[in-house]
Enzyme design. Structure first.
Site, PDB file in Angstrom:
ATOM      1  N   SER A 121      13.745   6.598 -11.178  1.00 31.40           N
ATOM      2  CA  SER A 121      12.466   6.143 -10.648  1.00 31.40           C
ATOM      3  C   SER A 121      12.551   4.778  -9.982  1.00 31.40           C
ATOM      4  O   SER A 121      13.370   3.940 -10.354  1.00 31.40           O
ATOM      5  CB  SER A 121      11.448   6.077 -11.793  1.00 31.40           C
ATOM      6  OG  SER A 121      10.253   5.444 -11.402  1.00 31.40           O
ATOM      7  N   TYR A 145       8.330   5.510  -5.223  1.00 31.63           N
ATOM      8  CA  TYR A 145       6.909   5.185  -5.239  1.00 31.63           C
ATOM      9  C   TYR A 145       6.686   4.294  -4.026  1.00 31.63           C
ATOM     10  O   TYR A 145       7.116   3.139  -4.010  1.00 31.63           O
ATOM     11  CB  TYR A 145       6.533   4.409  -6.502  1.00 31.63           C
ATOM     12  CG  TYR A 145       6.208   5.243  -7.706  1.00 31.63           C
ATOM     13  CD1 TYR A 145       5.008   5.946  -7.792  1.00 31.63           C
ATOM     14  CD2 TYR A 145       7.083   5.304  -8.785  1.00 31.63           C
ATOM     15  CE1 TYR A 145       4.700   6.695  -8.915  1.00 31.63           C
ATOM     16  CE2 TYR A 145       6.781   6.047  -9.919  1.00 31.63           C
ATOM     17  CZ  TYR A 145       5.585   6.738  -9.971  1.00 31.63           C
ATOM     18  OH  TYR A 145       5.285   7.475 -11.085  1.00 31.63           O
ATOM     19  N   THR A 171       7.052  10.577  -4.355  1.00 29.35           N
ATOM     20  CA  THR A 171       5.919  10.867  -5.228  1.00 29.35           C
ATOM     21  C   THR A 171       4.624  10.661  -4.456  1.00 29.35           C
ATOM     22  O   THR A 171       4.351   9.565  -3.968  1.00 29.35           O
ATOM     23  CB  THR A 171       5.962   9.990  -6.486  1.00 29.35           C
ATOM     24  OG1 THR A 171       7.021  10.459  -7.329  1.00 29.35           O
ATOM     25  CG2 THR A 171       4.664  10.069  -7.258  1.00 29.35           C
ATOM     26  N   LYS A 240       6.959  15.282  -4.098  1.00 32.69           N
ATOM     27  CA  LYS A 240       6.607  15.512  -5.506  1.00 32.69           C
ATOM     28  C   LYS A 240       5.103  15.330  -5.726  1.00 32.69           C
ATOM     29  O   LYS A 240       4.495  14.428  -5.172  1.00 32.69           O
ATOM     30  CB  LYS A 240       7.368  14.541  -6.410  1.00 32.69           C
ATOM     31  CG  LYS A 240       7.106  14.709  -7.905  1.00 32.69           C
ATOM     32  CD  LYS A 240       7.993  13.757  -8.708  1.00 32.69           C
ATOM     33  CE  LYS A 240       7.835  13.980 -10.201  1.00 32.69           C
ATOM     34  NZ  LYS A 240       6.561  13.485 -10.727  1.00 32.69           N
ATOM     35  N   HIS A 264       2.536  15.399 -12.658  1.00 33.04           N
ATOM     36  CA  HIS A 264       2.911  14.119 -13.242  1.00 33.04           C
ATOM     37  C   HIS A 264       2.833  14.165 -14.775  1.00 33.04           C
ATOM     38  O   HIS A 264       2.499  13.184 -15.434  1.00 33.04           O
ATOM     39  CB  HIS A 264       2.007  13.006 -12.696  1.00 33.04           C
ATOM     40  CG  HIS A 264       2.722  11.737 -12.359  1.00 33.04           C
ATOM     41  ND1 HIS A 264       3.097  11.423 -11.080  1.00 33.04           N
ATOM     42  CD2 HIS A 264       3.134  10.708 -13.128  1.00 33.04           C
ATOM     43  CE1 HIS A 264       3.699  10.236 -11.068  1.00 33.04           C
ATOM     44  NE2 HIS A 264       3.737   9.788 -12.314  1.00 33.04           N
TER      45      HIS A 264
END
Length: 367
Positions: A121, A145, A171, A240, A264
């Protein structure tokens, strides 16, 4: 144990006994401090969608097959030309230092040992390059992100490519933070710096609440951002957070190389459908144009089987693996994946399926 800014981290490095993945949560709760455990385990609002994610697998039933003349089911598979020993992968979960002092480095080691795919991540406790090095050449994806600051995005994407990651996971379902009551009750602030945030104006991540971190994230994400990412790095881009056939086709039309069906883990839109309940319709719309990754609620080998039989190419999970990380570090991660894989192989045998391709063509009954 290691203490960082008053937060106690596990240092355990050992194989763990796994009865089932659900049983790991209570064991990990005894080790992970309350704030960290609440952040990892919690969903949004009253956790309805989080619970439905696992319950939804009961909406489909596997048809047993006998006289199938098979033994020793094989779990090897591939995605984007990457050969893997199992279709089980690690979801890109944030801040794994909350569970263990080695964080994503040990997760990467454990997943590599299992011959499984690791996704890391943006909000990792470990830098992209350090997590990649810990995997020692094993395949990894990097989840972005998106920030409002495209210099920050560019920096992360270029570092990810330099580190050898095989794809970028964009994401798209976290433009704002879901209302997570456990974090409010615990007055949770991240005690451990997020390595990828220390390099830029977002700050070091320490002492921040999740709301503050999301405030720096992009609230506007559009199809054109897929191309913008691909213009920076020549890597596959997987979108995603897809929960509808319409969004899957929109993403593919904008150049997405993969679809990641996920809600999520029930951490964003509470009251939305269980991820499994939308998978088959999305897979039908995608019609094998691009690979599909699936996560949210996976706790059993039968769940892995049902997801693959419903159109997924890879099946991901995070919380149980993070609990294994807390309980045993890299070996704990390996223990969790191996247990799930063993359950999956048992289901494969009883369903008369020798290969992953056989699983994808297996018949499910729907309630």
């Amino acid at each position: 144990m290691t203490e960082v800014n008053g937060y106690i981290q596990s240092d355990r490095e050992e194989k763990i006994d796994v009865l089932n993945l659900a049983s790991l949560e209570k064991r990990a709760e005894k080790i992970i401090p309350a704030g960290g455990f609440g952040y990892i385990s919690g969903g949004s609002e009253d956790n309805w969608t989080l619970k439905e994610n696992t319950e939804a697998f009961n909406h489909a039933q596997i048809v047993p097959r006998v006289l199938s003349d098979i033994d020793d089911p094989q779990t090897k598979t591939s995605i984007f030309g990457i050969d893997l020993d199992t279709p089980i992968m690690m979801s890109p979960a944030a801040a794994q230092g909350l569970a263990h002092s080695q964080g994503e480095k040990d997760t990467a080691k454990g997943m590599a040992k299992a011959g499984a795919l690791m996704a890391q991540s943006t909000y990792s406790s470990t830098s992209i390059s350090d997590a990649a090095k810990a995997g020692d050449g094993a395949p990894q994806f990097f989840q972005l992100y998106m920030s409002k600051d495209w210099e920050f995005n560019k920096s992360l994407l270029e570092e990810a490519k330099k580190a050898g990651v095989k794809a970028i996971v964009l994401t798209s379902d976290a433009t704002v933070d879901g209302y997570r009551e456990s974090d409010i009750v615990n007055d949770f602030q991240f005690p451990i710096p997020m390595a990828n945030l220390t390099k830029f104006s977002e700050g070091d991540g320490k002492g921040k609440g999740i709301g503050e971190i999301y405030a720096a994230a992009a609230q506007k994400i559009s199809p054109k951002d897929i191309k913008r990412i691909k213009d920076i790095v020549d890597l596959p881009v997987i979108v995603k957070g897809v929960q509808s056939p319409e969004d899957a086709l929109l993403a593919i039309g904008a150049g997405a190389d993969g679809i990641y069906v996920s809600n999520h883990g029930g951490r964003q839109l509470n009251g939305g459908p269980a991820s499994f309940d939308v998978l088959a319709d999305i897979a039908k719309a995608v019609n094998h144009k691009v690979p599909i990754i699936f996560d949210s609620g996976v706790r059993r080998g039968s769940h892995v089987f049902k997801a693959l039989a419903s159109g997924a190419d890879m099946v991901a999970l995070a919380r149980p693996i993070i609990y294994g990380l807390a309980l045993g570090g890299a070996d704990g991660v390996y223990s969790v994946v191996e247990h799930l894989n063993d359950e999956f192989k048992t289901i494969m045998q009883l369903a008369g399926t020798k290969t992953i391709d056989d699983v994808k063509h297996a018949k499910l009954l729907h309630k």
